[in-house]
Design an enzyme around this catalytic site. Sequence first.
Site, mmCIF file in Angstrom:
data_model
loop_
_atom_site.group_PDB
_atom_site.id
_atom_site.type_symbol
_atom_site.label_atom_id
_atom_site.label_comp_id
_atom_site.label_asym_id
_atom_site.label_seq_id
_atom_site.Cartn_x
_atom_site.Cartn_y
_atom_site.Cartn_z
ATOM 1 N N ARG A 38 -17.404 -0.979 -9.193
ATOM 2 C CA ARG A 38 -17.259 -1.042 -10.642
ATOM 3 C C ARG A 38 -17.387 -2.481 -11.089
ATOM 4 N NH1 ARG A 38 -12.731 -0.852 -12.542
ATOM 5 N NH2 ARG A 38 -11.402 -0.640 -10.739
ATOM 6 N N TYR A 79 -23.833 3.186 -9.486
ATOM 7 C CA TYR A 79 -22.689 3.323 -8.579
ATOM 8 C C TYR A 79 -21.419 3.855 -9.249
ATOM 9 C CZ TYR A 79 -19.507 2.349 -4.781
ATOM 10 O OH TYR A 79 -18.598 2.483 -3.775
ATOM 11 N N LYS A 113 -13.972 7.233 -14.794
ATOM 12 C CA LYS A 113 -13.176 6.203 -15.479
ATOM 13 C C LYS A 113 -13.552 6.122 -16.968
ATOM 14 C CE LYS A 113 -11.402 4.884 -11.502
ATOM 15 N NZ LYS A 113 -10.018 5.192 -11.143
ATOM 16 N N HIS A 131 -4.077 7.015 -15.088
ATOM 17 C CA HIS A 131 -4.622 6.680 -13.769
ATOM 18 C C HIS A 131 -3.563 7.047 -12.721
ATOM 19 C CE1 HIS A 131 -6.466 3.320 -11.066
ATOM 20 N NE2 HIS A 131 -7.053 4.476 -10.845
ATOM 21 N N SER A 171 -5.524 0.189 -8.339
ATOM 22 C CA SER A 171 -6.590 0.526 -7.400
ATOM 23 C C SER A 171 -6.271 -0.115 -6.052
ATOM 24 C CB SER A 171 -7.926 -0.004 -7.932
ATOM 25 O OG SER A 171 -8.144 0.487 -9.232
ATOM 26 N N CYS A 189 -4.193 0.818 -3.621
ATOM 27 C CA CYS A 189 -2.789 0.829 -3.167
ATOM 28 C C CYS A 189 -2.471 2.121 -2.418
ATOM 29 C CB CYS A 189 -1.837 0.664 -4.344
ATOM 30 S SG CYS A 189 -1.583 -1.042 -4.828
ATOM 31 N N ASP A 206 -6.477 10.647 -8.429
ATOM 32 C CA ASP A 206 -6.854 9.463 -9.215
ATOM 33 C C ASP A 206 -6.476 9.534 -10.695
ATOM 34 O OD1 ASP A 206 -8.033 6.885 -9.251
ATOM 35 O OD2 ASP A 206 -9.851 7.693 -10.145
ATOM 36 N N ARG A 255 -17.756 4.863 0.179
ATOM 37 C CA ARG A 255 -17.075 6.016 -0.426
ATOM 38 C C ARG A 255 -17.482 7.345 0.199
ATOM 39 N NH1 ARG A 255 -13.063 4.737 -4.250
ATOM 40 N NH2 ARG A 255 -13.250 2.489 -4.319
#
Length: 596
Positions: free
Chosen positions: A68, A211, A220, A240, A262, A264, A287, A379
Site C-alpha cells: 500500500r 497491488y 481498505k 480495522h 498493521s 501486529c 481485518d 501475500r
Amino acid sequence: MTVLSVEQWVADTAKLTQPSDIVWCNGSDAEWLELTELLVENGTFIRLNPELRPNSYLARTDPADVARVEDRTFICSANEEDAGPTNNWRDPLWMKDLLRSLFKGSMRGRTMYVVPFSMGPIGSRQARFGVEITDSPYVVLSMHIMTRVSTEVLNLINAGAEWVPALHSVGAPLFDENGIASADTTWPCNVEKYIAHFPESNEIWSFGSGYGGNALLGKKCMSLRIGSVLGRNEGWLAEHMLLVKLTSPKGKNFHIAAAFPSACGKTNLAMLRPTLPGWQVSTIGDDIAWIAPDAEGRLRAINPEAGFFGVAPGTGMKTNPVAVETMRSNTIFTNVALTPDGDVWWEGLTDEAPAQLTDWTGKSWSPASGKPAAHPNSRFTVSLSQCPTIDSAWDSPEGVALDAILFGGRRATNVPLVVESRDWDHGVFMGATISSEQTAAAEGVVGTLRRDPFAMLPFCGYNMGDYWQHWLNVGRGLKPSNRPRIFQVNWFRKDANGKFLWPGFGENTRVLEWIARRLENEVEAQESAIGNLPIIADLNLDGLEITDQQLADIFTVDASAWSQEADLTTEYFAKFGAHLPTTMSRQLEILRKNLA
Ligand code: O2Y
Ligand code: MN
C-alpha cells in the site's frame, strides 16, 4: 447518494479510458477459469503444481509495486479540515482534473472489467454494494475471493440500491494516442500512483498500482475509508478489526472484535489455536469489521470481506497452522518464492529453507543468497470458507452481537498485558491513544511512539477527532448494560534486556479467558491509574513457564513513565484543535489525576 446509473458510469468511463473491450463480470467459476487461463498464458500467473496446490497460482509484481502506498493515498473532501491532520488532503476538483488527465486513454489496448460486488452478505442490512471498474484481470480474480461478486448486486443496484463507484487502472496503456504500441509486461503499473477517495460523493479513483489495498478497492478504500464516512453519516462503525467467537469449556460464547495496527499478528489472533483445554476460537474475520447498533441497543458486527489477504512471511505450522491449512488450494500467492516442484515457500513456513528456490523476483535463490526468498509483504489470497476454524456465523446476514472490544499496539514499555477500561468513554480514550514504539529506522526514530488511533491512522476517511466523537456518540446510543466492554492488550512488552515477557500466539488464550471471566462477572479486577488490572491469582497460568518477576514486570504501571506518556498524548491531542472531543481531554485529565 449515488445518482448515476452503472451503465452511464461505465459508458462515461469507457469514453475516458478507451479500452479495447468491456467485460461485465459475474463472479462465476467459468469466469475464474477463463481469467486464470488468460493470466497463465500472458505470464502474470504461474500455475502451481496441481497435485501439491490445486487451483492455485503465483503472481510476481513489479518490484516497485509491492505494498500500500500511504503517501500516495488522498482524502479529497471539499474542506481540508474535514480530512483532518492525519490524512493527505487534496481539493476534490483539483484531484478530479488531475485524475481525468491520467485516466484519459489509460486502458488503451486492454480490457475493461466491470465488477459488481457486495461487502457483507447480500441481503444483510449491514452490507453495502460497490462496482469496481478495472483493467487488471488479477484484480478481478482477487475480488472474486475477497468480496461477493455477483450479477444479483447489479440487479439490486439497478433497482435502486446505493452503491460506491470504484475506478481502477494500472495506468499502463498498450497504445498511445497516436496508436504507437508499448510492450506489455507481466505486472503492468505506473510509477505515478494515486489512491483517491471522495467522501462527499462516496467515490474511489485508484491509478497506477495493481497491488493489494491500492487496487482491490472493496478492502481498505471502500470498507474503511469510504465505509467510515458512511458509518458516520448513518450511525455505525467501519473498523480495522478482526472478529472472533471465543467459546468457553462450558459452551458459553463471547464475540470479540479487536483492533491492532498493521503487522501486529491480527491474522494469527483471528485463527488462534487455544493452549487452554476446552477453549475454542472460531474465525469470523481477520481485518475489517462493520459494527452497527441493533434494535435492542447492542452492537452487531459483520465481516464485510469474503477472503483473507494475509501476509505470508512468518506464517507457518508453529505460528499459524490454521492459515497454512486454509491455503492448501484455490489460493492466489503474490511475491512468495517458488520451489523446484512447483509449490510455494516463504520465510517462516518451515524452520529450514529449501536448498534451492526461485525468489519473488524470479531469480535463482539458495540459503546462501543473503536475502529473503519471499518479499516481506508477500501475500496469500484465499476464501474465508476454506478456513478450518471458520465460524458458522461468518456469512450470516445478522452478524454477531459484540461482547468485548480489544485495542492493542506493539509496546515494549508501559502498556500491561491486559487492562480493562472503566467505562465506554475510557475505552474510547484507550482506542484513541493506541501506539507502537518504532522498531526500525525506516519507520522513524527508533523507540519513539507512532500513534495509530483505533489502528485506523491510514484508514479513517475523515477527521480523526470527529471519528472519536462518533465513537462516543455510538456508545451513548446503546443500552448501558449492552455496551461491549473495552480492553487494552499488549503481547509485546519487553524486560530490561529487551526480551519479550509474554510468549504470545496460542498462550494469548489465557488473556482471553480472563476477559471472558470479567464479562461473566466471575472475577474482580484491581483499579489502577490506567484502568482495571487482573488480580494475578485470577489468571490461568497452568503449565506456563513464567516467573513472578516477569509477571510483575508485565503488569507494572510506572507512574513517571506514564506521566511522560501523558505529556506526549497532550501534544498529540493538540493537533486536533477544536475537533478534539472534550471527553478525550477530560479522560486525559483523569489519567493525570490518577497518576498523581
Ligand atoms: O493491502 C495491502 O496492500 C497490504 S496491507 C494489508 C493487507 C491485508 C490486511 N491489512 C493490511 C494492512 O495494512 O492493515
Ligand atoms: Mn489491515
